[in-house]
Structures are given as C-alpha cells and as structure tokens.
Design a protein around this motif. Structure first.
Motif, mmCIF file in Angstrom:
data_model
loop_
_atom_site.group_PDB
_atom_site.id
_atom_site.type_symbol
_atom_site.label_atom_id
_atom_site.label_comp_id
_atom_site.label_asym_id
_atom_site.label_seq_id
_atom_site.Cartn_x
_atom_site.Cartn_y
_atom_site.Cartn_z
ATOM 1 N N TRP A 16 0.831 -1.207 0.000
ATOM 2 C CA TRP A 16 0.000 0.000 0.000
ATOM 3 C C TRP A 16 0.863 1.253 0.000
ATOM 4 O O TRP A 16 1.896 1.301 0.641
ATOM 5 N N ASP A 17 0.392 2.282 -0.695
ATOM 6 C CA ASP A 17 1.052 3.592 -0.620
ATOM 7 C C ASP A 17 0.586 4.321 0.637
ATOM 8 O O ASP A 17 1.381 4.959 1.318
ATOM 9 N N LEU A 38 -7.451 10.012 -4.192
ATOM 10 C CA LEU A 38 -6.198 9.247 -4.160
ATOM 11 C C LEU A 38 -6.228 8.086 -5.149
ATOM 12 O O LEU A 38 -5.264 7.861 -5.879
ATOM 13 N N VAL A 39 -7.329 7.359 -5.177
ATOM 14 C CA VAL A 39 -7.451 6.225 -6.107
ATOM 15 C C VAL A 39 -7.401 6.712 -7.546
ATOM 16 O O VAL A 39 -6.745 6.099 -8.398
ATOM 17 N N VAL A 43 -3.035 6.033 -6.475
ATOM 18 C CA VAL A 43 -2.398 5.775 -5.186
ATOM 19 C C VAL A 43 -3.053 4.522 -4.617
ATOM 20 O O VAL A 43 -4.282 4.401 -4.609
ATOM 21 N N ARG A 44 -2.248 3.587 -4.165
ATOM 22 C CA ARG A 44 -2.767 2.345 -3.580
ATOM 23 C C ARG A 44 -3.138 2.640 -2.127
ATOM 24 O O ARG A 44 -2.264 2.802 -1.282
ATOM 25 N N VAL A 45 -4.441 2.715 -1.859
ATOM 26 C CA VAL A 45 -4.941 3.155 -0.561
ATOM 27 C C VAL A 45 -5.623 2.016 0.183
ATOM 28 O O VAL A 45 -6.521 1.365 -0.351
ATOM 29 N N LEU A 72 1.111 6.813 6.382
ATOM 30 C CA LEU A 72 -0.074 6.643 7.207
ATOM 31 C C LEU A 72 -0.761 8.003 7.315
ATOM 32 O O LEU A 72 -0.191 8.945 7.878
ATOM 33 N N VAL A 73 -1.947 8.112 6.721
ATOM 34 C CA VAL A 73 -2.709 9.360 6.744
ATOM 35 C C VAL A 73 -3.807 9.207 7.788
ATOM 36 O O VAL A 73 -4.607 8.273 7.723
ATOM 37 N N VAL A 74 -3.812 10.128 8.745
ATOM 38 C CA VAL A 74 -4.765 10.052 9.844
ATOM 39 C C VAL A 74 -5.680 11.269 9.785
ATOM 40 O O VAL A 74 -5.210 12.405 9.884
ATOM 41 N N VAL A 75 -6.977 11.031 9.588
ATOM 42 C CA VAL A 75 -7.960 12.104 9.594
ATOM 43 C C VAL A 75 -8.472 12.227 11.027
ATOM 44 O O VAL A 75 -9.154 11.334 11.533
#
Length: 162
Positions: A16-17, A38-39, A43-45, A72-75
């Motif tokens: 995964w990206d 992203l997709v 981007v491999r999400v 690692l993207v954290v919302v």
C-alpha cells in the motif's frame, strides 16, 4: 527525513502507498472524497471500509496493512478519541513512525491541532469515559500518541468544510 528515493524504494516493496485512518463520523463527508481522489491518482490506498470485508479479521489485518504501507494518513476529527479502536490505531501508527520511520500525515478535520495535541475540548470527556474501562497505562499510551501526532505538521480543514 526521508528522501524521495527512499519513498520510491518503499513503494516498490510494500503493498500500500497509504493507510487511511479515520473515525467513522468523518466517513461520507471527507474520507470518501479523499479516498476517491487518491485512487483516481493511482495511489494504492488501504481504507478498511473498502478493504476489510470480514470484521472478524480485525486487529491483525489492520496491523498488517499499516505495516505494509509507505505512509499513514490520519484524519483527526472532534470525535476521533471516542473510539478506543482509533486510539489503538493511532498508537500503532506512532510506533511505526518511530520504529520504522514511516511517514505520518495528520489531517485535522474540524479540530485545531493544539486541541488534539493537548486533549482539550471534546477529548477531555472522551478520556474521562475511557478511564472507566481501560488501564491507566493504555490511557497514557493513547495520550502520548495524540500528543506526538498533534505535533506533526499536517493539513487543517476548518469548520464547515463540505
């Protein structure tokens, strides 16, 4: 600090990206849009709402996906700390940042970074509730993770973003 060649090397070795972490309250508002963009950009999400079909796979599948992600993207939303699952994810994300040097990008969605970092406002009540069910050690680990991520430069989306 990672160089672009380091990221390219990781991207070729990992599945995964981006691992996308969020509290369910941001779903359909922000995270669905973020995921779609992203997709679209190839981007491999990892998005557990999309990837995890069987909830029984749980923590081990999530942990594997986090470890197998370049970034690692954290919302982070006002309700983020209501979920002990989100706090556990955040602690794991912090561990991956410090132990493996993974990139962590916080997105502060309708919450100011300093409030998240210091666990003020809505987070004070969340921790009061968690302290009734969880050990002080676990609570402190979560608080430390919130502080660490709250100190990372990220994106801030103020109130009313649609």
């Amino acid at each position: 600090m990672m160089k672009s060649s380091d990221v390219s090397d990781l991207r070729s070795r990992l599945k995964w990206d981006v691992f996308l972490s969020f509290q369910r309250d941001t779903r359909h508002k922000f995270t669905d849009r973020l995921y779609e963009v992203l997709v679209k950009e190839q981007v491999r999400v990892w998005n557990d709402d999309v990837e995890r079909e069987n909830d029984e796979l749980g923590a081990s599948l999530l942990e594997e996906a986090m470890e197998d992600s370049v970034a690692l993207v954290v919302v982070l939303s006002p309700n983020y700390a209501k979920s002990h699952r989100c706090l556990e994810e955040l602690a794991k994300i912090c561990h991956l940042k410090t132990s493996l040097g993974r990139l962590v990008l916080p997105i502060f969605y309708e919450v100011e970074p300093w409030i998240f970092r210091k666990q003020k406002g809505p987070f004070e009540m969340d921790f009061k509730e968690h302290s009734k069910r969880f050990s002080e050690e676990k609570i402190q680990r979560w608080r430390k993770a919130m502080n660490l991520v709250g100190n990372i430069s990220g994106f801030v989306f103020r109130y009313g973003f649609q």
